[in-house]
Design a protein around this motif. Structure first.
Motif, short mmCIF file in Angstrom:
data_model
loop_
_atom_site.label_atom_id
_atom_site.label_comp_id
_atom_site.label_asym_id
_atom_site.label_seq_id
_atom_site.Cartn_x
_atom_site.Cartn_y
_atom_site.Cartn_z
N LYS A 1 23.29 27.04 -13.87
CA LYS A 1 23.79 28.09 -12.98
C LYS A 1 23.92 29.44 -13.67
CE LYS A 1 28.63 26.82 -13.85
NZ LYS A 1 29.92 26.41 -13.21
N ASP A 2 23.97 29.42 -15.02
CA ASP A 2 24.07 30.68 -15.77
C ASP A 2 22.71 31.20 -16.21
OD1 ASP A 2 26.89 30.68 -15.63
OD2 ASP A 2 26.99 29.25 -17.29
N GLY A 3 21.65 30.51 -15.82
CA GLY A 3 20.30 30.96 -16.16
C GLY A 3 19.79 30.44 -17.50
N ASN A 4 20.55 29.56 -18.14
CA ASN A 4 20.11 29.00 -19.42
C ASN A 4 19.04 27.93 -19.19
OD1 ASN A 4 22.08 30.46 -21.02
ND2 ASN A 4 23.62 29.09 -20.11
N VAL A 5 17.97 28.02 -19.98
CA VAL A 5 16.86 27.08 -19.84
C VAL A 5 17.18 25.77 -20.56
CG1 VAL A 5 14.42 26.65 -20.38
CG2 VAL A 5 15.17 28.94 -19.66
N TYR A 6 16.90 24.67 -19.88
CA TYR A 6 17.03 23.36 -20.52
C TYR A 6 15.89 22.47 -20.03
CZ TYR A 6 19.01 21.58 -16.10
OH TYR A 6 19.19 21.22 -14.79
N PHE A 7 15.72 21.34 -20.67
CA PHE A 7 14.65 20.40 -20.33
C PHE A 7 15.24 19.02 -20.14
CE2 PHE A 7 13.09 23.80 -22.97
CZ PHE A 7 11.92 24.20 -22.36
N TYR A 8 14.63 18.24 -19.25
CA TYR A 8 15.09 16.87 -19.08
C TYR A 8 13.90 15.94 -18.90
CZ TYR A 8 14.31 17.41 -14.02
OH TYR A 8 13.74 17.62 -12.79
N ASP A 9 14.13 14.70 -19.25
CA ASP A 9 13.11 13.66 -19.13
C ASP A 9 13.18 13.09 -17.71
OD1 ASP A 9 11.50 11.44 -19.25
OD2 ASP A 9 12.31 10.69 -21.14
N PRO A 10 12.11 13.24 -16.89
CA PRO A 10 12.16 12.75 -15.51
C PRO A 10 12.36 11.24 -15.41
CG PRO A 10 9.94 13.41 -16.11
CD PRO A 10 10.83 13.88 -17.20
N ALA A 11 11.99 10.52 -16.47
CA ALA A 11 12.19 9.07 -16.47
C ALA A 11 13.65 8.72 -16.69
CB ALA A 11 11.33 8.41 -17.55
N VAL B 1 0.83 -1.20 0.00
CA VAL B 1 0.00 0.00 0.00
C VAL B 1 0.86 1.25 0.00
CG1 VAL B 1 -1.66 1.33 1.35
CG2 VAL B 1 -1.94 -1.15 1.12
N GLU B 2 1.94 1.21 0.83
CA GLU B 2 2.80 2.38 0.95
C GLU B 2 3.58 2.64 -0.34
OE1 GLU B 2 5.18 1.54 4.32
OE2 GLU B 2 3.65 2.12 5.79
N GLU B 3 3.92 1.56 -1.06
CA GLU B 3 4.71 1.73 -2.27
C GLU B 3 3.88 2.25 -3.44
OE1 GLU B 3 6.55 -1.98 -3.08
OE2 GLU B 3 7.88 -1.91 -1.34
N LYS B 4 2.58 2.06 -3.38
CA LYS B 4 1.73 2.51 -4.48
C LYS B 4 1.69 4.04 -4.51
CE LYS B 4 -2.95 2.22 -6.34
NZ LYS B 4 -4.32 1.72 -6.12
N PRO B 5 2.07 4.65 -5.62
CA PRO B 5 2.06 6.11 -5.71
C PRO B 5 0.66 6.68 -5.51
CG PRO B 5 3.30 5.13 -7.52
CD PRO B 5 2.57 4.01 -6.84
N THR C 1 5.16 7.41 -13.90
CA THR C 1 6.14 8.50 -13.90
C THR C 1 5.68 9.62 -14.83
OG1 THR C 1 7.40 7.41 -15.68
CG2 THR C 1 8.06 6.96 -13.41
N ASP C 2 6.09 10.83 -14.54
CA ASP C 2 5.70 11.99 -15.33
C ASP C 2 6.30 11.88 -16.73
OD1 ASP C 2 5.07 14.44 -16.40
OD2 ASP C 2 5.70 15.59 -14.65
#
Length: 206
Positions: free
Chosen positions: A49-59, A20-24, A39-40
């Motif tokens: 750190k320089d303010g440049n925008v980037y994107f990443y896959d959470p998976a 039960v606890e493991e179920k998201p 997962t999203d």
């Protein structure tokens, strides 16, 4: 023996509790494709750190994309036709990588965050929603896979019900490809999908 029995019972309880606890508490559902994911599936926007925008896959956080380098399926944006133009005010979708345009919402923009625990029932035909499982839906027998119904007055289960409808595809003639619906108990038939077939289990959107 009693100690052993208590130990086994405790282990079973811990196993159930762990499950039960493991179920998201939530999952993601795609209204366009019907897919679901724990997962999203969307890219997450961040800045270095320089303010440049980037994107990443959470998976897979090692998959990093800079602005303008998004994969095609993540490059769709929603926009609105400007005033004075044909279809003014209508929503459309534009792909910044391929320059493709679509009136239909792409799958990559159709993900919704849903609760795993808060469930209600929605009728796709009438638009009605209720908290308790409608009697019209029936229940699926785990052993046979068949649907059965419970009489709300007597509490008795039955394989037959006035809510038992079957979809029939017309294979020949001028109406080939169309469907009609037959009530297996009353033998009534209709081209309109019955309300009883419109119920689906739905999760609350977060």
């Amino acid at each position: 023996m009693r100690v052993i029995a208590i130990f086994i019972a405790a282990c079973c309880l811990l196993a159930v509790r762990a499950e039960v606890e493991e179920k998201p508490e939530f999952f993601f559902y795609n209204t366009a494709s019907g897919e679901s994911s724990w997962t999203d599936p969307n890219l997450v926007e961040a800045k270095d750190k320089d303010g440049n925008v980037y994107f990443y896959d959470p998976a897979n956080s090692t998959h990093v994309f800079w602005e303008g380098e998004k994969p095609e399926k993540f490059a769709w944006i929603e926009s609105t036709v400007k005033e004075g133009e044909e279809h003014a005010g209508q929503t459309y979708y534009f792909n910044t990588v391929t320059d493709a345009v679509s009136w239909e919402k792409p799958a990559s923009l159709s993900w919704k965050k849903m609760s795993s625990n808060r469930i209600f029932y929605y009728n796709q035909i009438t638009g009605e929603s209720v908290a308790e499982r409608p009697a019209e839906m029936g229940f699926v027998d785990e052993k046979t896979g068949r649907t059965f119904w419970v009489d709300p007055k007597t509490g008795e289960a039955t394989w037959e019900s006035e809510h038992w409808w079957t979809e029939v595809k017309i294979e020949e003639g001028e109406h080939a490809g169309m469907s009609y619906y037959v009530n297996e108990k009353t033998k009534d038939s209709t081209y309109d999908k019955p309300k009883a077939m419109g119920w689906v289990e739905w999760h609350e959107e977060l």
